[in-house]
Design a protein around this motif. Structure first.
Motif, PDB file in Angstrom:
ATOM      1  N   LEU A 151     -33.506  -6.582  13.634  1.00 31.54           N
ATOM      2  CA  LEU A 151     -32.610  -5.632  14.302  1.00 31.54           C
ATOM      3  C   LEU A 151     -31.368  -5.313  13.488  1.00 31.54           C
ATOM      4  O   LEU A 151     -30.772  -4.252  13.627  1.00 31.54           O
ATOM      5  CB  LEU A 151     -32.150  -6.226  15.645  1.00 31.54           C
ATOM      6  CG  LEU A 151     -33.237  -6.462  16.691  1.00 31.54           C
ATOM      7  CD1 LEU A 151     -32.815  -7.543  17.664  1.00 31.54           C
ATOM      8  CD2 LEU A 151     -33.530  -5.177  17.429  1.00 31.54           C
ATOM      9  N   SER A 165     -38.410  -6.066  10.554  1.00 31.56           N
ATOM     10  CA  SER A 165     -38.372  -4.867  11.407  1.00 31.56           C
ATOM     11  C   SER A 165     -39.785  -4.315  11.564  1.00 31.56           C
ATOM     12  O   SER A 165     -40.118  -3.739  12.608  1.00 31.56           O
ATOM     13  CB  SER A 165     -37.398  -3.814  10.876  1.00 31.56           C
ATOM     14  OG  SER A 165     -37.707  -3.500   9.549  1.00 31.56           O
ATOM     15  N   GLN A 263     -27.792  -9.860  20.254  1.00 34.32           N
ATOM     16  CA  GLN A 263     -27.706  -8.669  21.117  1.00 34.32           C
ATOM     17  C   GLN A 263     -26.330  -8.008  20.979  1.00 34.32           C
ATOM     18  O   GLN A 263     -26.223  -6.788  20.965  1.00 34.32           O
ATOM     19  CB  GLN A 263     -27.959  -9.049  22.579  1.00 34.32           C
ATOM     20  CG  GLN A 263     -29.438  -9.305  22.839  1.00 34.32           C
ATOM     21  CD  GLN A 263     -29.640 -10.350  23.900  1.00 34.32           C
ATOM     22  OE1 GLN A 263     -29.348 -11.522  23.686  1.00 34.32           O
ATOM     23  NE2 GLN A 263     -30.146  -9.947  25.041  1.00 34.32           N
ATOM     24  N   PHE A 266     -26.250  -6.157  17.745  1.00 32.27           N
ATOM     25  CA  PHE A 266     -27.134  -4.990  17.828  1.00 32.27           C
ATOM     26  C   PHE A 266     -26.481  -3.882  18.672  1.00 32.27           C
ATOM     27  O   PHE A 266     -26.590  -2.698  18.374  1.00 32.27           O
ATOM     28  CB  PHE A 266     -28.496  -5.393  18.412  1.00 32.27           C
ATOM     29  CG  PHE A 266     -29.485  -4.258  18.422  1.00 32.27           C
ATOM     30  CD1 PHE A 266     -29.934  -3.700  17.234  1.00 32.27           C
ATOM     31  CD2 PHE A 266     -29.960  -3.733  19.614  1.00 32.27           C
ATOM     32  CE1 PHE A 266     -30.833  -2.635  17.239  1.00 32.27           C
ATOM     33  CE2 PHE A 266     -30.859  -2.675  19.627  1.00 32.27           C
ATOM     34  CZ  PHE A 266     -31.294  -2.124  18.428  1.00 32.27           C
ATOM     35  N   ARG A 267     -25.769  -4.310  19.719  1.00 31.85           N
ATOM     36  CA  ARG A 267     -25.049  -3.342  20.553  1.00 31.85           C
ATOM     37  C   ARG A 267     -24.024  -2.589  19.700  1.00 31.85           C
ATOM     38  O   ARG A 267     -23.906  -1.366  19.755  1.00 31.85           O
ATOM     39  CB  ARG A 267     -24.342  -4.101  21.700  1.00 31.85           C
ATOM     40  CG  ARG A 267     -23.790  -3.216  22.784  1.00 31.85           C
ATOM     41  CD  ARG A 267     -23.273  -4.018  23.966  1.00 31.85           C
ATOM     42  NE  ARG A 267     -24.324  -4.679  24.711  1.00 31.85           N
ATOM     43  CZ  ARG A 267     -24.444  -5.988  24.902  1.00 31.85           C
ATOM     44  NH1 ARG A 267     -23.556  -6.822  24.381  1.00 31.85           N
ATOM     45  NH2 ARG A 267     -25.440  -6.497  25.593  1.00 31.85           N
ATOM     46  N   GLN A 268     -23.318  -3.350  18.845  1.00 32.19           N
ATOM     47  CA  GLN A 268     -22.309  -2.751  17.967  1.00 32.19           C
ATOM     48  C   GLN A 268     -22.963  -1.766  16.994  1.00 32.19           C
ATOM     49  O   GLN A 268     -22.483  -0.653  16.776  1.00 32.19           O
ATOM     50  CB  GLN A 268     -21.594  -3.883  17.199  1.00 32.19           C
ATOM     51  CG  GLN A 268     -20.420  -3.433  16.350  1.00 32.19           C
ATOM     52  CD  GLN A 268     -19.340  -2.730  17.187  1.00 32.19           C
ATOM     53  OE1 GLN A 268     -18.906  -3.252  18.211  1.00 32.19           O
ATOM     54  NE2 GLN A 268     -18.943  -1.529  16.774  1.00 32.19           N
ATOM     55  N   LYS A 269     -24.105  -2.207  16.420  1.00 33.48           N
ATOM     56  CA  LYS A 269     -24.820  -1.347  15.465  1.00 33.48           C
ATOM     57  C   LYS A 269     -25.286  -0.050  16.148  1.00 33.48           C
ATOM     58  O   LYS A 269     -25.122   1.047  15.606  1.00 33.48           O
ATOM     59  CB  LYS A 269     -26.026  -2.108  14.894  1.00 33.48           C
ATOM     60  CG  LYS A 269     -26.908  -1.264  13.993  1.00 33.48           C
ATOM     61  CD  LYS A 269     -28.089  -2.062  13.448  1.00 33.48           C
ATOM     62  CE  LYS A 269     -29.096  -1.126  12.791  1.00 33.48           C
ATOM     63  NZ  LYS A 269     -30.177  -1.842  12.114  1.00 33.48           N
ATOM     64  N   SER A 270     -25.847  -0.185  17.344  1.00 39.17           N
ATOM     65  CA  SER A 270     -26.341   0.996  18.073  1.00 39.17           C
ATOM     66  C   SER A 270     -25.199   1.952  18.372  1.00 39.17           C
ATOM     67  O   SER A 270     -25.337   3.173  18.242  1.00 39.17           O
ATOM     68  CB  SER A 270     -27.010   0.586  19.383  1.00 39.17           C
ATOM     69  OG  SER A 270     -27.980  -0.379  19.133  1.00 39.17           O
ATOM     70  N   LYS A 271     -24.055   1.374  18.759  1.00 36.11           N
ATOM     71  CA  LYS A 271     -22.878   2.201  19.068  1.00 36.11           C
ATOM     72  C   LYS A 271     -22.455   2.972  17.820  1.00 36.11           C
ATOM     73  O   LYS A 271     -22.206   4.179  17.874  1.00 36.11           O
ATOM     74  CB  LYS A 271     -21.749   1.276  19.555  1.00 36.11           C
ATOM     75  CG  LYS A 271     -20.524   1.965  20.049  1.00 36.11           C
ATOM     76  CD  LYS A 271     -19.595   0.961  20.744  1.00 36.11           C
ATOM     77  CE  LYS A 271     -18.210   1.537  20.981  1.00 36.11           C
ATOM     78  NZ  LYS A 271     -17.331   1.441  19.820  1.00 36.11           N
ATOM     79  N   ASN A 272     -22.430   2.279  16.669  1.00 37.36           N
ATOM     80  CA  ASN A 272     -22.044   2.943  15.416  1.00 37.36           C
ATOM     81  C   ASN A 272     -22.981   4.106  15.113  1.00 37.36           C
ATOM     82  O   ASN A 272     -22.552   5.177  14.720  1.00 37.36           O
ATOM     83  CB  ASN A 272     -22.068   1.957  14.244  1.00 37.36           C
ATOM     84  CG  ASN A 272     -20.907   0.996  14.295  1.00 37.36           C
ATOM     85  OD1 ASN A 272     -20.024   1.119  15.148  1.00 37.36           O
ATOM     86  ND2 ASN A 272     -20.903   0.027  13.396  1.00 37.36           N
ATOM     87  N   ILE A 273     -24.293   3.852  15.276  1.00 35.44           N
ATOM     88  CA  ILE A 273     -25.273   4.902  14.977  1.00 35.44           C
ATOM     89  C   ILE A 273     -25.048   6.103  15.895  1.00 35.44           C
ATOM     90  O   ILE A 273     -24.974   7.247  15.455  1.00 35.44           O
ATOM     91  CB  ILE A 273     -26.721   4.368  15.143  1.00 35.44           C
ATOM     92  CG1 ILE A 273     -27.009   3.318  14.065  1.00 35.44           C
ATOM     93  CG2 ILE A 273     -27.741   5.509  15.067  1.00 35.44           C
ATOM     94  CD1 ILE A 273     -28.324   2.575  14.244  1.00 35.44           C
ATOM     95  N   LEU A 274     -24.902   5.807  17.192  1.00 32.16           N
ATOM     96  CA  LEU A 274     -24.751   6.898  18.165  1.00 32.16           C
ATOM     97  C   LEU A 274     -23.461   7.682  17.946  1.00 32.16           C
ATOM     98  O   LEU A 274     -23.384   8.878  18.243  1.00 32.16           O
ATOM     99  CB  LEU A 274     -24.791   6.327  19.594  1.00 32.16           C
ATOM    100  CG  LEU A 274     -26.158   5.763  20.005  1.00 32.16           C
ATOM    101  CD1 LEU A 274     -26.058   5.019  21.331  1.00 32.16           C
ATOM    102  CD2 LEU A 274     -27.196   6.877  20.113  1.00 32.16           C
TER     103      LEU A 274
END
Ligand SMILES: NC(=O)c1ccc[n+]([C@@H]2O[C@H](COP(=O)([O-])OP(=O)(O)OC[C@H]3O[C@@H](n4cnc5c(N)ncnc54)[C@H](O)[C@@H]3O)[C@@H](O)[C@H]2O)c1
Length: 289
Positions: A151, A165, A263, A266-274
């Motif tokens: 992740l 992955s 998690q 991963f939440r931080q990474k997803s936020k950055n991507i979005l």
């Protein structure tokens, strides 16, 4: 899957670390345990220990990066115990070189070795064991060991992350397809953070044909590079990890984490991507070389 007693479990990479914890736990649950590992001496020791504790055990020396070995493992399992109900595609390796050198200084041998064991090992496990499980009428479950690196891309573990992955994608797709068919086969993916093991000594099992010819720089010992782990997250024992895994199998949980840190990152990474941000090094505590 809820009933384990007298069922058959196969654990690849079962002679050490996370796999050993799972093998012991399978035996404690009253299962017949097939341990598969490339390291003959450790495999023998694992078999001896489980047998001494009264378990029914079969040890099969297996290189999971070879299809013929995985087919032989399945045949040995079915010949000995008549089937397989719980499969842990767990064997995996990481190279010291990635920890110390940038991606462009890793070799084709590094890529081939890690993709061979980590990704092809899981692909072969699924391809070979699924048809056996399909023929059985009882509940079955497959657990594929990915990693937090499935992740999160830690730049010192890029090749490893590529393989992990891939395991995550394979497992997610397989889970959905089986569920849509109301299959009796469940799937989970294990994404551990830090579990005490010999993963950073994995070079011991690299085949001669895939060894690097250049000397590995020894400026910082591997132990020092990875020692920071404990400062951001506790290291679990293989037994604690096995507890988490068995609870998840019983409850039908797909994503298995051993640490909420994964998690959170991963939440931080997803936020950055979005939010359109560019990638950042995740803080998992690995020391830069
Ligand atoms: N320990 C952790 O913190 C951690 C974190 C994330 C993911 N993982 C994953 O957990 C799994 C287990 O690793 P571990 O940490 O227990 O390390 P480990 O080195 O203690 O155990 C791995 C086992 O796999 C065996 N193996 C290596 N190459 C093989 C091959 N070609 N065929 C069959 N067996 C082979 C080794 O001999 C060893 O017994 C791996 O997939 C690893 O990537 C571990």
């Amino acid at each position: 899957m809820k009933d384990f007693k007298d069922k058959v479990a196969v654990v690849t990479g079962g002679a050490s670390g996370i796999g050993w914890g799972l093998a012991e736990r399978c035996a404690d649950e009253g299962m017949k345990v097939v341990i598969a590992d490339i390291e003959a001496s450790a495999l023998k020791q694992a078999e001896k220990t489980l047998k001494a504790n009264g378990a029914e055990v079969l040890a099969v020396r297996t290189d999971v990066s070879k299809l013929s070995d995985v087919q032989a493992l399945a045949k040995n399992t079915v010949d000995a115990y008549g089937g397989v109900h719980l499969l842990f595609n767990n064997a995996g390796v990481n190279t010291d070189i990635s920890l110390r050198k940038p991606l462009w200084e890793n070799t084709i041998q590094d890529w081939e070795w890690m993709i061979g064991v980590n990704l092809w090992g899981v692909i072969y496990g699924v391809e070979v064991f699924l048809p056996i499980m399909f023929k059985q009428n009882t509940e079955c479950h497959i657990v594929n060991t990915s990693s937090m690196a499935g992740l999160l891309v830690e730049p010192q573990l890029v090749i490893y992350a590529v393989t992990k992955s891939g395991i995550l994608s394979l497992s997610e797709g397989l889970y959905i397809q089986l569920k849509e068919k109301n299959s009796h086969i469940g799937v989970s993916v294990l994404c551990p953070a830090f579990v005490s093991s010999r993963l950073f000594e994995a070079e011991r099992n690299r085949p001669a044909s895939l060894k690097n010819t250049a000397e590995l720089p020894k400026s910082l010992p591997t132990a020092q590079l990875v020692s920071q782990f404990n400062k951001v997250s506790p290291t679990l024992s293989p037994e604690q990890s096995a507890d988490i895994v068995f609870k998840a199998i019983r409850e039908g949980t797909f994503y298995i984490f051993t640490d909420p840190l994964v998690q959170e990152l991963f939440r931080q990474k997803s936020k950055n991507i979005l939010e359109g941000e560019n990638p950042e090094r995740p803080n998992i505590g690995l020391m830069k070389p």
